[in-house]
Design a protein around this motif. Structure first.
Motif, short mmCIF file in Angstrom:
data_model
loop_
_atom_site.label_atom_id
_atom_site.label_comp_id
_atom_site.label_asym_id
_atom_site.label_seq_id
_atom_site.Cartn_x
_atom_site.Cartn_y
_atom_site.Cartn_z
N LYS A 46 -62.06 -113.29 63.91
CA LYS A 46 -60.84 -112.69 63.34
C LYS A 46 -60.02 -113.75 62.61
O LYS A 46 -59.49 -113.50 61.53
CB LYS A 46 -60.01 -112.02 64.43
CG LYS A 46 -60.63 -110.74 64.92
CD LYS A 46 -59.78 -110.09 65.99
CE LYS A 46 -60.45 -108.83 66.50
NZ LYS A 46 -59.70 -108.20 67.57
N GLY A 47 -59.93 -114.92 63.21
CA GLY A 47 -59.21 -116.02 62.54
C GLY A 47 -59.86 -116.42 61.23
O GLY A 47 -59.17 -116.68 60.24
N TRP A 48 -61.18 -116.47 61.20
CA TRP A 48 -61.89 -116.82 59.97
C TRP A 48 -61.69 -115.74 58.91
O TRP A 48 -61.50 -116.04 57.74
CB TRP A 48 -63.37 -117.01 60.24
CG TRP A 48 -63.71 -118.26 60.97
CD1 TRP A 48 -62.97 -119.41 61.02
CD2 TRP A 48 -64.86 -118.50 61.77
NE1 TRP A 48 -63.59 -120.34 61.80
CE2 TRP A 48 -64.76 -119.82 62.27
CE3 TRP A 48 -65.96 -117.76 62.11
CZ2 TRP A 48 -65.71 -120.38 63.08
CZ3 TRP A 48 -66.92 -118.32 62.92
CH2 TRP A 48 -66.79 -119.62 63.40
N GLU A 49 -61.75 -114.48 59.33
CA GLU A 49 -61.58 -113.39 58.37
C GLU A 49 -60.19 -113.43 57.74
O GLU A 49 -60.03 -113.15 56.56
CB GLU A 49 -61.82 -112.05 59.05
CG GLU A 49 -63.27 -111.78 59.36
CD GLU A 49 -63.48 -110.52 60.19
OE1 GLU A 49 -62.48 -109.90 60.60
OE2 GLU A 49 -64.65 -110.16 60.40
N GLU A 50 -59.19 -113.75 58.55
CA GLU A 50 -57.83 -113.82 58.02
C GLU A 50 -57.65 -114.99 57.06
O GLU A 50 -56.83 -114.92 56.15
CB GLU A 50 -56.83 -113.92 59.17
CG GLU A 50 -56.74 -112.65 59.99
CD GLU A 50 -55.92 -112.84 61.25
OE1 GLU A 50 -55.40 -113.95 61.49
OE2 GLU A 50 -55.81 -111.86 62.01
N SER A 51 -58.41 -116.06 57.27
CA SER A 51 -58.26 -117.22 56.40
C SER A 51 -59.03 -117.08 55.09
O SER A 51 -58.81 -117.85 54.16
CB SER A 51 -58.71 -118.49 57.13
OG SER A 51 -60.11 -118.44 57.33
N LEU A 52 -59.92 -116.11 55.01
CA LEU A 52 -60.69 -115.92 53.78
C LEU A 52 -59.84 -115.25 52.71
O LEU A 52 -58.97 -114.43 53.01
CB LEU A 52 -61.92 -115.04 54.05
CG LEU A 52 -63.00 -115.65 54.93
CD1 LEU A 52 -64.09 -114.63 55.18
CD2 LEU A 52 -63.59 -116.87 54.28
#
Length: 190
Positions: free
Chosen positions: A102-108
Motif C-alpha cells: 500500500k505504501g509503494w502504491e501511494e508513492s507511485l
C-alpha cells in the motif's frame, strides 16, 4: 584425513557388504571429502555440514544405492542434490506485507497523468506557496482556520482577536490570493 578412494569404493559385481559398516567407514574416512566438495561448490560451512549429515542419514534410512556406482559416489551425488534443493528452497521469493505494498502504491505516480501534468501541478503548488507567504501571519492563520471549517467567532476566540478583525483578515487574504494567482496565470497583465 582423506583416505584413498579404493578403501571405500565397492567393486561392482562383488559381494554386498553390510551397508551400516560401509557407511560408518565412509563417514569416518571420507566425510571431509564430501564437505570439501560442497565447500568448493559454494556452500557455506554450516550448510555443508548439515547437508553431509543429511546425506549419510538418507543413505542409512534407504540403504539401496544403485549397483553400478559405489557407495561413496552415491553419497556425493545425494549431497550435491540436497545442497541444490536447499539453495532453491532458500531462494524462493518472500512476499512483501500488504502494508508495504500500500505504501509503494501511494508513492507511485498516477499513470493516467502525463509528465507535463505533474510539472504543472508542481508549478501551481509553488505559485500558491509563494502567494500564501505574501500574506500576513494573521491572514495566514485566519485562512487556515477558515479552511478547516471554523466560524468567524471561533477564529476570533482561537486567535484572541475581535470578530471584525477575523472577517477582515479572511476577506483581505482571499483578495490577495486571487490577485497573486491571477497574476501568475496571466504574466502579461502583471
Amino acid at each position: 584425513m582423506a583416505s584413498s578412494p579404493s578403501f571405500v569404493a565397492a567393486e561392482p559385481g562383488k559381494r554386498r557388504l553390510n551397508t551400516a559398516m560401509d557407511l560408518e567407514s565412509i563417514y569416518t574416512n571420507r566425510r571431509y571429502d564430501i564437505l570439501r566438495l560442497l565447500l568448493h561448490s559454494g556452500v557455506n560451512v554450516t550448510e555443508a555440514e548439515d547437508v553431509t549429515q543429511q546425506a549419510f542419514l538418507n543413505a542409512y534410512e534407504h540403504p539401496a544405492p544403485p549397483a553400478s556406482e559405489g557407495l561413496f559416489s552415491w553419497l556425493v551425488t545425494c549431497a550435491r542434490n540436497l545442497a541444490v534443493s536447499r539453495y532453491r528452497r532458500s531462494r524462493r521469493e518472500v512476499l512483501a506485507p500488504v502494508e508495504r505494498w500500500k505504501g509503494w502504491e501511494e508513492s507511485l505516480a498516477d499513470p493516467g497523468k502525463s509528465m507535463l501534468a505533474h510539472l504543472e501541478e508542481q508549478q501551481e503548488y509553488a505559485v500558491l506557496t509563494r502567494a500564501l507567504h505574501q500574506l500576513s501571519l494573521c491572514q495566514q492563520q485566519c485562512i487556515l482556520l477558515r479552511s478547516q471549517g471554523y466560524t468567524f467567532e471561533e477564529m476570533a476566540a482561537c486567535l484572541d482577536i475581535p470578530r471584525s478583525n477575523a472577517v477582515y483578515a479572511v476577506s483581505a487574504a482571499i483578495k490577495k490570493l486571487q490577485l497573486a494567482l491571477t497574476a501568475s496565470d496571466n504574466p502579461d497583465r502583471a
